[in-house]
Motif scaffolding. Structure first.
Motif, short mmCIF file in Angstrom:
data_model
loop_
_atom_site.label_atom_id
_atom_site.label_comp_id
_atom_site.label_asym_id
_atom_site.label_seq_id
_atom_site.Cartn_x
_atom_site.Cartn_y
_atom_site.Cartn_z
N TYR A 34 22.09 -34.10 -6.56
CA TYR A 34 21.83 -33.34 -7.71
C TYR A 34 20.53 -32.81 -7.82
O TYR A 34 20.02 -31.68 -7.90
N LEU A 35 19.59 -33.65 -7.61
CA LEU A 35 17.91 -33.49 -7.83
C LEU A 35 17.44 -32.40 -6.44
O LEU A 35 16.71 -31.89 -6.88
N GLU A 36 17.97 -32.62 -5.49
CA GLU A 36 17.81 -31.80 -4.26
C GLU A 36 18.09 -30.54 -4.66
O GLU A 36 17.14 -29.60 -4.30
N LYS A 37 18.91 -29.94 -5.73
CA LYS A 37 19.00 -28.60 -5.98
C LYS A 37 17.72 -28.02 -6.78
O LYS A 37 17.65 -26.76 -6.68
N PHE A 38 17.07 -28.90 -7.12
CA PHE A 38 15.95 -28.33 -8.06
C PHE A 38 14.65 -28.50 -7.38
O PHE A 38 13.62 -27.92 -7.83
N LEU A 39 14.45 -29.25 -6.13
CA LEU A 39 13.28 -29.39 -5.45
C LEU A 39 13.27 -28.12 -4.78
O LEU A 39 14.23 -27.42 -4.08
N ASP A 40 12.02 -28.11 -4.17
CA ASP A 40 11.56 -26.70 -3.20
C ASP A 40 11.97 -27.08 -1.63
O ASP A 40 12.68 -28.15 -1.35
N ASP A 41 11.90 -26.24 -0.73
CA ASP A 41 12.46 -26.22 0.46
C ASP A 41 11.86 -27.33 1.15
O ASP A 41 12.21 -28.08 2.11
N ASP A 42 10.55 -27.66 0.96
CA ASP A 42 10.00 -28.85 1.56
C ASP A 42 10.45 -30.15 1.21
O ASP A 42 10.51 -31.15 2.07
#
Length: 70
Positions: A34-42
């Motif tokens: 879920y949190l990965e959706k909100f993080l940048d590409d790095d």
């Protein structure tokens, strides 16, 4: 809910994952997705590492558990 120790405290993520119960481990996996959706590409590489470690631990646990008779 699971509590993870800060990386700076010297408790590796793999050891934290091993200490979680099955339900907590699956919750952590779901939360990381879920949190990965909100993080940048790095951060995608970091998310992939979480996923790899969680899947590895689940596979190991499934191999170790005794097969219950039917």
């Amino acid at each position: 809910m699971a509590h993870f120790v800060n990386k700076d405290e010297g408790f590796p993520l793999l050891e934290q994952i091993k200490s979680l119960g099955d339900g907590e481990l699956l919750d952590f996996w779901e939360e990381s997705q879920y949190l990965e959706k909100f993080l940048d590409d790095d951060a995608e590489e970091s998310g992939a590492e979480y996923e790899r470690l969680i899947l590895q631990e689940l596979m190991l646990r499934s191999c170790i558990r005794p097969i219950s008779p039917r």
